[in-house]
Design a protein around this motif. Structure first.
Motif, PDB file in Angstrom:
ATOM      1  N   ALA A 266       0.840  -1.206   0.000  1.00 49.93           N
ATOM      2  CA  ALA A 266       0.000   0.000   0.000  1.00 49.93           C
ATOM      3  C   ALA A 266       0.873   1.252   0.000  1.00 49.93           C
ATOM      4  O   ALA A 266       0.662   2.178  -0.793  1.00 49.93           O
ATOM      5  N   ARG A 267       1.902   1.250   0.859  1.00 51.58           N
ATOM      6  CA  ARG A 267       2.801   2.413   0.905  1.00 51.58           C
ATOM      7  C   ARG A 267       3.554   2.558  -0.418  1.00 51.58           C
ATOM      8  O   ARG A 267       3.743   3.669  -0.931  1.00 51.58           O
ATOM      9  N   ALA A 268       3.976   1.421  -0.987  1.00 46.35           N
ATOM     10  CA  ALA A 268       4.700   1.461  -2.262  1.00 46.35           C
ATOM     11  C   ALA A 268       3.800   1.985  -3.378  1.00 46.35           C
ATOM     12  O   ALA A 268       4.227   2.772  -4.232  1.00 46.35           O
ATOM     13  N   ALA A 269       2.530   1.566  -3.378  1.00 46.80           N
ATOM     14  CA  ALA A 269       1.588   1.988  -4.428  1.00 46.80           C
ATOM     15  C   ALA A 269       1.320   3.482  -4.323  1.00 46.80           C
ATOM     16  O   ALA A 269       1.209   4.190  -5.336  1.00 46.80           O
ATOM     17  N   GLU A 270       1.233   3.961  -3.101  1.00 46.52           N
ATOM     18  CA  GLU A 270       0.974   5.387  -2.884  1.00 46.52           C
ATOM     19  C   GLU A 270       2.145   6.218  -3.417  1.00 46.52           C
ATOM     20  O   GLU A 270       1.944   7.231  -4.085  1.00 46.52           O
ATOM     21  N   ARG A 271       3.369   5.752  -3.176  1.00 50.20           N
ATOM     22  CA  ARG A 271       4.536   6.547  -3.558  1.00 50.20           C
ATOM     23  C   ARG A 271       5.006   6.314  -4.992  1.00 50.20           C
ATOM     24  O   ARG A 271       5.695   7.165  -5.561  1.00 50.20           O
ATOM     25  N   SER A 272       4.650   5.160  -5.579  1.00 47.34           N
ATOM     26  CA  SER A 272       5.152   4.885  -6.936  1.00 47.34           C
ATOM     27  C   SER A 272       4.070   4.950  -7.997  1.00 47.34           C
ATOM     28  O   SER A 272       4.351   5.167  -9.168  1.00 47.34           O
ATOM     29  N   SER A 273       2.805   4.691  -7.629  1.00 42.63           N
ATOM     30  CA  SER A 273       1.797   4.457  -8.662  1.00 42.63           C
ATOM     31  C   SER A 273       0.534   5.286  -8.489  1.00 42.63           C
ATOM     32  O   SER A 273      -0.514   4.949  -9.051  1.00 42.63           O
ATOM     33  N   GLY A 274       0.630   6.346  -7.696  1.00 41.23           N
ATOM     34  CA  GLY A 274      -0.514   7.255  -7.582  1.00 41.23           C
ATOM     35  C   GLY A 274      -1.714   6.709  -6.827  1.00 41.23           C
ATOM     36  O   GLY A 274      -2.836   7.206  -6.999  1.00 41.23           O
ATOM     37  N   ALA A 275      -1.516   5.687  -5.991  1.00 39.62           N
ATOM     38  CA  ALA A 275      -2.641   5.205  -5.184  1.00 39.62           C
ATOM     39  C   ALA A 275      -2.949   6.257  -4.122  1.00 39.62           C
ATOM     40  O   ALA A 275      -2.045   6.912  -3.603  1.00 39.62           O
ATOM     41  N   PRO A 276      -4.239   6.436  -3.792  1.00 40.07           N
ATOM     42  CA  PRO A 276      -4.590   7.468  -2.819  1.00 40.07           C
ATOM     43  C   PRO A 276      -4.164   7.086  -1.399  1.00 40.07           C
ATOM     44  O   PRO A 276      -4.169   5.901  -1.041  1.00 40.07           O
ATOM     45  N   ALA A 277      -3.836   8.072  -0.598  1.00 40.92           N
ATOM     46  CA  ALA A 277      -3.472   7.843   0.796  1.00 40.92           C
ATOM     47  C   ALA A 277      -4.630   7.170   1.531  1.00 40.92           C
ATOM     48  O   ALA A 277      -4.428   6.399   2.480  1.00 40.92           O
ATOM     49  N   ALA A 278      -5.859   7.428   1.067  1.00 39.41           N
ATOM     50  CA  ALA A 278      -7.032   6.847   1.729  1.00 39.41           C
ATOM     51  C   ALA A 278      -7.014   5.316   1.643  1.00 39.41           C
ATOM     52  O   ALA A 278      -7.453   4.632   2.570  1.00 39.41           O
ATOM     53  N   LEU A 279      -6.497   4.764   0.542  1.00 35.01           N
ATOM     54  CA  LEU A 279      -6.453   3.297   0.422  1.00 35.01           C
ATOM     55  C   LEU A 279      -5.410   2.723   1.384  1.00 35.01           C
ATOM     56  O   LEU A 279      -5.630   1.669   2.002  1.00 35.01           O
ATOM     57  N   THR A 280      -4.283   3.409   1.510  1.00 37.83           N
ATOM     58  CA  THR A 280      -3.281   2.964   2.482  1.00 37.83           C
ATOM     59  C   THR A 280      -3.893   2.972   3.889  1.00 37.83           C
ATOM     60  O   THR A 280      -3.790   1.985   4.631  1.00 37.83           O
ATOM     61  N   ALA A 281      -4.554   4.069   4.218  1.00 40.67           N
ATOM     62  CA  ALA A 281      -5.147   4.201   5.560  1.00 40.67           C
ATOM     63  C   ALA A 281      -6.177   3.102   5.789  1.00 40.67           C
ATOM     64  O   ALA A 281      -6.238   2.477   6.861  1.00 40.67           O
ATOM     65  N   ARG A 282      -6.968   2.847   4.777  1.00 45.07           N
ATOM     66  CA  ARG A 282      -8.006   1.832   4.861  1.00 45.07           C
ATOM     67  C   ARG A 282      -7.388   0.441   5.078  1.00 45.07           C
ATOM     68  O   ARG A 282      -7.877  -0.354   5.875  1.00 45.07           O
ATOM     69  N   THR A 283      -6.319   0.155   4.342  1.00 41.60           N
ATOM     70  CA  THR A 283      -5.618  -1.131   4.463  1.00 41.60           C
ATOM     71  C   THR A 283      -5.054  -1.291   5.880  1.00 41.60           C
ATOM     72  O   THR A 283      -5.276  -2.318   6.538  1.00 41.60           O
ATOM     73  N   LEU A 284      -4.343  -0.266   6.350  1.00 41.01           N
ATOM     74  CA  LEU A 284      -3.708  -0.359   7.670  1.00 41.01           C
ATOM     75  C   LEU A 284      -4.765  -0.499   8.774  1.00 41.01           C
ATOM     76  O   LEU A 284      -4.586  -1.277   9.718  1.00 41.01           O
ATOM     77  N   ARG A 285      -5.881   0.229   8.628  1.00 38.71           N
ATOM     78  CA  ARG A 285      -6.935   0.166   9.640  1.00 38.71           C
ATOM     79  C   ARG A 285      -7.533  -1.249   9.701  1.00 38.71           C
ATOM     80  O   ARG A 285      -7.761  -1.793  10.778  1.00 38.71           O
ATOM     81  N   ALA A 286      -7.771  -1.837   8.547  1.00 36.92           N
ATOM     82  CA  ALA A 286      -8.342  -3.189   8.527  1.00 36.92           C
ATOM     83  C   ALA A 286      -7.373  -4.181   9.183  1.00 36.92           C
ATOM     84  O   ALA A 286      -7.785  -5.043   9.977  1.00 36.92           O
ATOM     85  N   LEU A 287      -6.084  -4.057   8.876  1.00 39.58           N
ATOM     86  CA  LEU A 287      -5.091  -4.960   9.472  1.00 39.58           C
ATOM     87  C   LEU A 287      -5.063  -4.783  10.991  1.00 39.58           C
ATOM     88  O   LEU A 287      -5.064  -5.769  11.741  1.00 39.58           O
ATOM     89  N   ASP A 288      -5.066  -3.535  11.441  1.00 44.17           N
ATOM     90  CA  ASP A 288      -5.083  -3.257  12.890  1.00 44.17           C
ATOM     91  C   ASP A 288      -6.298  -3.896  13.557  1.00 44.17           C
ATOM     92  O   ASP A 288      -6.175  -4.566  14.579  1.00 44.17           O
TER      93      ASP A 288
END
Lengths: 356, 356
Positions: A266-288
């Motif tokens: 998720a972090r890699a996609a945000e920094r390399s491929s224009g994925a939104p920060a919201a998807l990273t946050a969503r992923t991390l929240r679900a894992l938590d």
């Protein structure tokens, strides 16, 4: 010079999902001349004899089962059980039992039917569907195997009620991965049901396993032998395999490694491929919420693997991933929910940063 | 309970037949990222390096190669050669090398391409076409394997010119079998060319190998995984396997056992299924002209196997044939040229008589 052409064909099968699905095993094997059972001994201990009067080989589940020697043992068991090409081998257990049983069935007399009865959440949502089987070689994990699609898969969600917490969480790693790949609807459902999943709520388990199986079935049908598009299922797995390799196989449960792999992807996609920060946050929240580590720092701490999971060790692991060419690891990343790209190469600086 | 369906697909390939066919190996593998070679060491000794710059694993051909250990050796060789899923393994040798190479290719990374370059007559007309691969288990011969259809088969009839007499004759056993199954036209051609085949005449070899490959390709295409009609290819083989088992594997070359099996199947067909005496006579005459034994008495004498091939030992072998249920051997018999029936059970008295 002369040339002769030869053409071949296909196969289809069903995945039954729900509380009590494993009770269909009797009906599904009734037309076969013989049945033999390969089972995790813990499953037999918890649930008693699995199929009446069928010879049963009990094994201790785990990666150590997946060797040429382990395969030979199951093959000889098929022979001494008198199985013919019209027989069926039923495999009850988690991913390692399904992998070994599936491969033995693929090879015995050049292929007999296998009935997969996955007993862990990870195996129900991922390993048992799609026909992948494998053992490990000295040279690497899952390097020898086959695509042997089962006669049927029985995902009995009642069997999940006896899972220990670690196994449940490990499975939730693959559930979250599958939901991100599946898209908004699947991910929303998993988010809504996550607390109930953690409590082993039977209805929630049945609902979520079914959604994951549907996502996986759609992807597998489009590319049964993983020549291209099926690789989206490896979301987070390049990182996960490097973690498992660096930690020493068996130290970190696969789904836990996948969880951390998802956070890194998720972090890699945000920094390399224009994925939104919201998807990273969503992923991390679900894992938590699932009780899974959502960063390398969490993982190192939880498993006391500071040295083993150093950035250098992980970089080495990435360069030896079996999916990519040595030296140039390829990543699968989600740009949006349900929009997954493959074959991504990440910049050295970004990688070093992510693994720090 | 819910159910999800999954559907799958097929594959096609070419068999090149003729003098120099193996020279196409370079072109056929040019598009692959890497190539590795598994080869019978005698083939390398006779023909030199087989594929320029490709890593080569030389093995001693024979049944002793076809074990789980032998398979592990080839799989680790694929890994250390850096083969990816886009690579190809080329197998140069007789049936045992093709069986082992085909199975290793079927399993390595769940299936890579295999290029079969059969170097014996038996392998060219039978073993290399149809995708059957196998190793032996402690419990029996060819009990673990797969149907892994090759990317291509190169039947280079020039390679047959260096075959020793025993190997040539063994191959002629399968040639005659294939011709009887193929029908009048194929059998007549083989009869007309038999003397020239025995002299290793290049044109006759190319012509007959092609006819045999066409017969086999037609049968394999109709039933790629031997669920039914493909079993006609087992003409003479129930007897042949019993002979090989009773003699001790490796004592009687496979094609020689098939020759005697054909003679016994002809007599059995005449007495049980209304086959004409003329077909029996035709079969025995072809075997004689090929320098093959055409009766059990001939075989016992030629190989000094009086005790090993006693009627009792052969009956025991028949009851343990892997094709049929234990205790009730099933035979494949030719009622006419090109008219082969399967699943025949023979009367005890007739069997005892035939094996006397």
């Amino acid at each position: 010079m002369n040339s002769v052409s030869i053409s071949l064909e296909g196969h289809a099968y069903e995945v039954l999902v729900g509380a009590g699905a494993s009770a269909s095993a009797g009906d599904l094997t009734a037309g076969r001349d013989r049945v033999a059972v390969l089972a995790d001994q813990r499953v037999v201990a918890l649930h008693g004899p699995l199929l009446k009067a069928a010879p049963t080989l009990e094994v201790l589940a785990g990666e150590s089962l997946k060797t040429l020697e382990g395969l030979g043992r199951v093959l000889e068991f098929c022979a001494t059980s008198g199985l013919s090409r019209g027989s069926v081998l039923a495999a009850y257990g988690g991913g390692t039992v399904g992998d070994l049983g599936g491969l033995a069935a693929a090879l015995y007399k050049r292929g007999i039917a296998v009935l997969q009865v996955p007993t862990t959440l990870l195996a129900q949502v991922d390993a048992s569907v799609g026909g992948k089987t494998a053992i490990n070689l000295a040279s690497g994990k899952n390097l020898a195997g086959s695509f042997h699609h089962p006669a049927a898969v029985l995902c009995d969600t009642r069997l999940l009620e006896t899972l220990d917490d670690a196994e449940l969480r490990s499975g939730l790693g693959e559930v979250i991965k599958t939901a991100i790949i599946g898209g908004e609807e699947a991910l929303e459902l998993v988010e809504r049901r996550l607390d109930r999943l953690c409590q082993r709520d039977p209805a929630a388990l049945a609902e979520v396993v079914e959604v994951c199986v549907r996502v996986k079935a759609r992807i597998v049908a489009a590319d049964p032998e993983e020549r291209g598009s099926r690789r989206v299922l490896n979301l987070g797995h390049t990182f996960a395999h490097a973690i498992e390799l660096a930690a020493g196989f068996g130290r970190v449960p696969h789904g836990v490694a996948v969880a951390v792999g998802l956070s890194l992807a998720a972090r890699a996609a945000e920094r390399s491929s224009g994925a939104p920060a919201a998807l990273t946050a969503r992923t991390l929240r679900a894992l938590d919420r699932a009780g899974l580590p959502s960063s390398l720092a969490d993982l190192r701490e939880a498993y006391s693997l500071q040295g083993e999971l150093s950035p250098q060790a992980l970089l080495h692991g990435l360069r030896h991933d079996k999916k990519g060419v040595v030296g140039a690891p390829e990543f699968v990343l989600a740009r949006r929910e349900g929009d997954v790209i493959m074959g991504v190469h990440l910049d050295e600086n970004l990688l070093t940063d992510l693994l720090g």
